[in-house]
Scaffold this active site. Sequence first.
Site, PDB file in Angstrom:
ATOM      1  N   ARG A   1      11.735  -5.738   5.471  1.00 43.85           N
ATOM      2  CA  ARG A   1      11.508  -4.427   4.929  1.00 43.85           C
ATOM      3  C   ARG A   1      12.229  -3.479   5.790  1.00 43.85           C
ATOM      4  O   ARG A   1      12.391  -3.504   6.847  1.00 43.85           O
ATOM      5  CB  ARG A   1       9.849  -4.291   5.252  1.00 43.85           C
ATOM      6  CG  ARG A   1       9.352  -2.628   5.182  1.00 43.85           C
ATOM      7  CD  ARG A   1       7.762  -2.685   5.089  1.00 43.85           C
ATOM      8  NE  ARG A   1       7.188  -2.647   6.236  1.00 43.85           N
ATOM      9  CZ  ARG A   1       5.727  -2.762   6.204  1.00 43.85           C
ATOM     10  NH1 ARG A   1       5.181  -2.518   4.894  1.00 43.85           N
ATOM     11  NH2 ARG A   1       4.973  -2.684   7.291  1.00 43.85           N
TER      12      ARG A   1
ATOM     13  N   ARG B   1      11.021  -1.386  10.931  1.00 43.24           N
ATOM     14  CA  ARG B   1       9.790  -1.153  11.749  1.00 43.24           C
ATOM     15  C   ARG B   1       9.746  -1.902  12.987  1.00 43.24           C
ATOM     16  O   ARG B   1       9.661  -3.076  12.773  1.00 43.24           O
ATOM     17  CB  ARG B   1       8.521  -0.951  10.880  1.00 43.24           C
ATOM     18  CG  ARG B   1       8.124   0.345  10.380  1.00 43.24           C
ATOM     19  CD  ARG B   1       7.026   0.303   9.574  1.00 43.24           C
ATOM     20  NE  ARG B   1       5.675  -0.244  10.121  1.00 43.24           N
ATOM     21  CZ  ARG B   1       4.608   0.002   9.167  1.00 43.24           C
ATOM     22  NH1 ARG B   1       4.495   0.296   8.193  1.00 43.24           N
ATOM     23  NH2 ARG B   1       3.432  -0.759   9.992  1.00 43.24           N
TER      24      ARG B   1
ATOM     25  N   ARG C   1      -1.304  -8.350  13.703  1.00 40.96           N
ATOM     26  CA  ARG C   1      -1.723  -7.319  12.615  1.00 40.96           C
ATOM     27  C   ARG C   1      -2.652  -8.184  11.397  1.00 40.96           C
ATOM     28  O   ARG C   1      -3.709  -7.566  11.212  1.00 40.96           O
ATOM     29  CB  ARG C   1      -0.612  -6.491  12.006  1.00 40.96           C
ATOM     30  CG  ARG C   1      -0.013  -5.831  13.015  1.00 40.96           C
ATOM     31  CD  ARG C   1       1.478  -5.324  12.423  1.00 40.96           C
ATOM     32  NE  ARG C   1       1.445  -4.658  11.394  1.00 40.96           N
ATOM     33  CZ  ARG C   1       2.747  -4.504  10.453  1.00 40.96           C
ATOM     34  NH1 ARG C   1       3.692  -4.952  10.931  1.00 40.96           N
ATOM     35  NH2 ARG C   1       2.320  -3.722   9.574  1.00 40.96           N
TER      36      ARG C   1
ATOM     37  N   ARG D   1      -9.880   0.776   7.804  1.00 37.30           N
ATOM     38  CA  ARG D   1      -9.581  -0.566   8.044  1.00 37.30           C
ATOM     39  C   ARG D   1     -10.810  -1.026   8.971  1.00 37.30           C
ATOM     40  O   ARG D   1     -10.770  -2.247   9.114  1.00 37.30           O
ATOM     41  CB  ARG D   1      -8.146  -0.325   9.112  1.00 37.30           C
ATOM     42  CG  ARG D   1      -7.059  -0.565   8.206  1.00 37.30           C
ATOM     43  CD  ARG D   1      -5.935  -0.428   9.310  1.00 37.30           C
ATOM     44  NE  ARG D   1      -4.769  -1.185   8.840  1.00 37.30           N
ATOM     45  CZ  ARG D   1      -3.549  -0.615   8.396  1.00 37.30           C
ATOM     46  NH1 ARG D   1      -3.477   0.842   8.339  1.00 37.30           N
ATOM     47  NH2 ARG D   1      -2.593  -1.478   8.256  1.00 37.30           N
TER      48      ARG D   1
ATOM     49  N   LYS E   1       0.949  -1.128   0.037  1.00 38.40           N
ATOM     50  CA  LYS E   1      -0.013  -0.061   0.198  1.00 38.40           C
ATOM     51  C   LYS E   1       1.049   1.266  -0.023  1.00 38.40           C
ATOM     52  O   LYS E   1       0.704   2.090  -0.837  1.00 38.40           O
ATOM     53  CB  LYS E   1      -1.010  -0.070   1.097  1.00 38.40           C
ATOM     54  CG  LYS E   1      -1.972  -1.185   1.339  1.00 38.40           C
ATOM     55  CD  LYS E   1      -2.813  -1.023   2.521  1.00 38.40           C
ATOM     56  CE  LYS E   1      -2.167  -1.022   3.827  1.00 38.40           C
ATOM     57  NZ  LYS E   1      -1.452  -2.480   4.236  1.00 38.40           N
TER      58      LYS E   1
HETATM   59  P1  AMP Z   1       0.381   0.968   8.698  1.00 42.84           P
HETATM   60  O1  AMP Z   1       1.441   1.814   8.675  1.00 42.84           O
HETATM   61  O2  AMP Z   1      -0.591   1.295   7.922  1.00 42.84           O
HETATM   62  O3  AMP Z   1       1.131  -0.522   8.437  1.00 42.84           O
HETATM   63  O4  AMP Z   1      -0.210   0.869  10.070  1.00 42.84           O
HETATM   64  C1  AMP Z   1       0.483   0.900  11.279  1.00 42.84           C
HETATM   65  C2  AMP Z   1      -0.320   0.579  12.626  1.00 42.84           C
HETATM   66  O5  AMP Z   1      -1.043   2.104  12.820  1.00 42.84           O
HETATM   67  C3  AMP Z   1      -1.399  -0.185  12.398  1.00 42.84           C
HETATM   68  O6  AMP Z   1      -1.000  -1.626  12.761  1.00 42.84           O
HETATM   69  C4  AMP Z   1      -2.480  -0.001  13.427  1.00 42.84           C
HETATM   70  O7  AMP Z   1      -2.005   0.268  14.871  1.00 42.84           O
HETATM   71  C5  AMP Z   1      -2.216   1.776  13.228  1.00 42.84           C
HETATM   72  N1  AMP Z   1      -3.303   2.242  11.988  1.00 42.84           N
HETATM   73  C6  AMP Z   1      -3.090   2.733  11.026  1.00 42.84           C
HETATM   74  N2  AMP Z   1      -4.189   2.836  10.012  1.00 42.84           N
HETATM   75  C7  AMP Z   1      -5.265   2.656  10.945  1.00 42.84           C
HETATM   76  C8  AMP Z   1      -6.610   2.722  10.894  1.00 42.84           C
HETATM   77  N3  AMP Z   1      -7.269   3.130   9.626  1.00 42.84           N
HETATM   78  N4  AMP Z   1      -7.257   2.318  11.725  1.00 42.84           N
HETATM   79  C9  AMP Z   1      -6.725   1.955  12.875  1.00 42.84           C
HETATM   80  N5  AMP Z   1      -5.545   1.765  13.181  1.00 42.84           N
HETATM   81  C10 AMP Z   1      -4.465   2.051  12.154  1.00 42.84           C
END
Ligand code: AMP
Length: 219
Positions: free
Chosen positions: A128, A161, A172, A89, A15
């Site tokens: 990553r 990360r 996740r 999400r 993404k």
């Molecule tokens: P990402 O960078 O998109 O992988 O998101 C990292 C973390 O941020 C996720 O594992 C969640 O803890 C939080 N997060 C990101 N986007 C959302 C969302 N739309 N709803 C809830 N938590 C989110």
Amino acid sequence: MKRRLVLLGAPGSGKGTQAEMITRQFGIPVTSPGAILRREKDLETPLGLETAEILQRGDLVPDKIIVKLIEDWLRLHGGYGFVFDGFPRTLPQAESLASILSGLHASLDAAIWLEVSEETVRARISGRLQCRTCGFTTSMDSAKFADRPICPYCEGRLERRSDDDMSVLQTRLREYNTKTQPLADFYGKMSILRRIDGNRDRETVFGDISRVIENKVPA
Ligand code: AMP
């Protein structure tokens, strides 16, 4: 080009990488709640400190917090269209987005779903590297960064990360399977769901996404 897009998919589905390519190619502004929250944590803001543990566990942050982030972002930048990387999400988030947009007399053009196998997810997440400053993402396998893990765009440091740990990944993935998967139905019913095979290389995937953005894919 003005488009309103959401990019959905499992962790490691590409993404962030695709959102960045979309922005560069089409000039559509991108935002990512995950990236915003990581930045807030680094800056030690109240929001960053409040949510850091949730991110570290791999759970989803409460809908209310995320929807507020998106609403604030839309108020400032929404006039130029958007690509949301990792939002919505959950079903309540998708419903909130629909109602915010309808208040603006706007609607989504496409919900692009990057479909990947669990094998792809594990391989990508375990290798990553991400820039702490601008979010640029690459792989540890890339020879370019083996000796000098420095971001080619902003000179920030490329790091793993902390939530890319295999035990956090389990959580996740569980969150994704239980809370995000139902959105396929939601956007399917709106006839804006576009499923794309995300297991392929980034250019091939981007080719398919570009055709969706240019409206060359029938509904
Ligand atoms: P990402 O960078 O998109 O992988 O998101 C990292 C973390 O941020 C996720 O594992 C969640 O803890 C939080 N997060 C990101 N986007 C959302 C969302 N739309 N709803 C809830 N938590 C989110």
